[in-house]
Motif scaffolding. Sequence first.
Motif: not given
Length: 412
Positions: A403, A313, A401, A341-345, A328, A393-394
Amino acid sequence: MGDVTPTHADVLRAAGALAVLAVLVAAAVPVWRARGHRDLGTPGERATFETLHTASRAAPPLRDGLTGPGARRAVKHLRTLLGTEAVALTDERGTLAWDGAGEHHSQAAGTLAATVLDGGRTQVIDVRRLPHEVLQAQGWACEVLDCAIRTAVVAPVTDGDVVVGTLIAYGPSASAGLVRATEEVARWVSAQVALAELDRSRTRAMEAELRALRAQISPHFVYNSLTAIASFVRTEPDRARELLLEFADFTRYALRRDGAFTTLADELSNVERYLTLEQARFGDQLVVRLQIAPEVLPVAVPFLAVQPLVENAVRHGLRRKLGVGHVTLGAQDAGAEALIWVDDDGAGADPELIRRLLAGESPEGDGGGSMGLSNVDARLRQVYGDDHGLVVETAPGAGLRVSFRVPKFAPQ
């Protein structure tokens, strides 16, 4: 006619291939114990349950393969399954274990097994028809007048296509039913030996994946971290010292050799060290949020399963983003599982590119930096099955994201 209670051998012959026992026992035995019932129905049903229960007790000692300690723990249950006077397990070198009467014959078991080890076919040996000199040579000369050991059924135990040992059933005679039952039990033992080899292969594969991941950590992260630390040596020496300690702890954890699993708490502690070093480089351009449910911290996870996702990320999700980047990291209770999970913007990615990454294809110009995703995905699938791999998911411009789910019980 009155009821006739079947023997274990009767049940084995009726059941056919005993490889299914490992699955059946897992379902049958706990249900019976939970209900607390002693009445298991008809004699046939009781005999079936007893056979399944006996097989369940024989299976764990064999899951390390055909070894002396495992054979000695399993052989008494195998004799119960067959209902014979004695049973022996052998490998290529000789007798591993004996249970039952006539133990003075145990040293000859390896000699009896030799023909089966060479030819791979079940042999029935009637010692009463052997010449006395053969009995002497093979150690079968017995001075016990009423000894029940008169016949041996020798069946091969295999690992794939290789005969690695034998199961020998001893008694006063060898019926066709006993021969079939011995062969079925030997096939079941072979299935346990094969499962043991699969476990070893899985462990070797996981160790290879970890070695590859450790090798991938050093080129880029070590250089960038040391460069960041060096930038503070003159201006902020205390911070440089703290960062150097964080770097030492991070590399010590990443390069450890004491197991393929750790707790989520330990994994997150290492992620915190990683983020401390990365924020020393990015400063206010990197904002990290944590959403961790305390109840999932003790859950066991594969070693280095989370940090590569966070690294992906930071390195790939945010490198083309203008302004502040947000990452996140979350973990929550999901019933019998923990969801991580790991999210990035950041800039996001083409889903087809992600599919190629998870298939182990490194895109041109990546330098192997995205290998962490495919590495983690492969190890999760090895341990928990294909339905526990990474979910990504992208879309271009939409962030990313990643997960995965792990059972909350300790891995086997």
